[in-house]
Structures are given as C-alpha cells and as structure tokens.
Design a protein around this motif. Sequence first.
Motif, short mmCIF file in Angstrom:
data_model
loop_
_atom_site.label_atom_id
_atom_site.label_comp_id
_atom_site.label_asym_id
_atom_site.label_seq_id
_atom_site.Cartn_x
_atom_site.Cartn_y
_atom_site.Cartn_z
N GLU A 4 0.52 -1.26 0.16
CA GLU A 4 -0.28 -0.22 0.11
C GLU A 4 0.75 1.34 0.16
O GLU A 4 0.67 1.81 -0.63
N GLU A 5 1.63 1.27 0.99
CA GLU A 5 3.29 2.56 0.99
C GLU A 5 3.46 2.44 -1.35
O GLU A 5 3.53 3.57 -0.97
N GLN A 7 2.12 1.53 -3.52
CA GLN A 7 0.82 2.37 -4.60
C GLN A 7 0.74 3.74 -4.38
O GLN A 7 0.85 4.85 -5.04
N LEU A 8 1.38 4.33 -2.76
CA LEU A 8 0.60 5.94 -2.65
C LEU A 8 2.16 6.37 -3.04
O LEU A 8 1.93 7.60 -3.98
N VAL A 9 3.28 6.16 -3.16
CA VAL A 9 4.37 6.63 -3.11
C VAL A 9 3.86 6.81 -4.36
O VAL A 9 4.90 7.62 -5.35
N ARG A 10 3.56 5.63 -5.50
CA ARG A 10 3.84 5.75 -6.93
C ARG A 10 3.45 6.21 -7.48
O ARG A 10 2.94 7.49 -8.55
N TYR A 11 1.79 6.73 -6.83
CA TYR A 11 0.95 7.01 -7.78
C TYR A 11 0.91 8.94 -7.00
O TYR A 11 1.01 9.65 -8.39
N ASP A 61 -6.67 8.05 -3.41
CA ASP A 61 -7.09 7.22 -2.34
C ASP A 61 -7.96 6.44 -2.77
O ASP A 61 -8.00 4.95 -2.83
N TYR A 62 -8.85 6.84 -4.02
CA TYR A 62 -9.19 6.31 -5.09
C TYR A 62 -9.23 4.74 -5.60
O TYR A 62 -9.28 3.78 -6.00
N LEU A 63 -7.72 5.17 -6.42
CA LEU A 63 -6.75 4.06 -7.37
C LEU A 63 -6.26 3.40 -6.20
O LEU A 63 -5.90 2.11 -6.56
N CYS A 64 -5.54 3.18 -5.34
CA CYS A 64 -5.38 3.06 -4.13
C CYS A 64 -6.05 1.95 -3.86
O CYS A 64 -5.85 0.75 -3.89
N GLU A 65 -7.79 2.15 -3.56
CA GLU A 65 -8.57 1.44 -3.13
C GLU A 65 -8.78 -0.04 -4.27
O GLU A 65 -9.50 -1.09 -4.19
N THR A 66 -9.13 1.06 -5.63
CA THR A 66 -9.47 0.12 -6.87
C THR A 66 -8.36 -0.90 -6.76
O THR A 66 -8.22 -1.72 -7.14
N GLU A 67 -7.16 -0.84 -6.74
CA GLU A 67 -5.58 -1.74 -6.89
C GLU A 67 -6.46 -2.48 -5.64
O GLU A 67 -5.62 -3.98 -5.94
N GLU A 68 -6.80 -2.29 -4.53
CA GLU A 68 -6.81 -3.34 -3.64
C GLU A 68 -7.37 -4.02 -3.98
O GLU A 68 -7.59 -5.93 -3.21
N ARG A 69 -9.05 -3.78 -4.36
CA ARG A 69 -9.85 -4.65 -4.55
C ARG A 69 -9.57 -5.85 -6.12
O ARG A 69 -10.27 -6.87 -6.14
N THR A 70 -9.19 -5.32 -6.63
CA THR A 70 -8.55 -6.62 -7.81
C THR A 70 -7.54 -7.49 -7.09
O THR A 70 -6.75 -7.54 -6.00
#
Length: 70
Positions: A4-5, A7-11, A61-70
């Motif tokens: 998750e961290e 992903q956040l850094v990348r976005y 946040d939306y992108l991180c949540e979407t990625e977590e669901r996949t």
Amino acid sequence: MRREERQLVRYRAMFRHYPDALTPSQVQEMLGMTYGLLRSGRIHSVRMGRLYRIPKVAVIDYLCETEERT
C-alpha cells in the motif's frame, strides 16, 4: 515498505505536476473518466455552484482502493 505504501508513493510521483485541487478535466486526464465517479461519490469532490473541485489525494485514494479490490 508495504504494498500500500509503494502504491501511494508511485501515484504521488505520477501526479506530482497536478495541483492539489483538481478540475474535472484534470481528473479526466488522470483517469480517463470523471463525472460518473463524482456523481456516485466514489471520488470525494466539492461542488461550488456549478464547479467541481476534487482533492488530488481523493483521486490517489480512489486508485489505491481500486487496486486493493483487484
């Protein structure tokens, strides 16, 4: 560093040249879609009269949540 961290850094790096308060057209550039996500409440936005402003962190946040669901 957890997934998750990373992903956040990348976005944050991907969108660093965008302002902190985005217009719908800027969100369109970032995601390829806009108003459906705003109207449904999936991305937090602030409406001022006829204008929308979207916090950049809400898009991330939306992108991180979407990625977590996949």
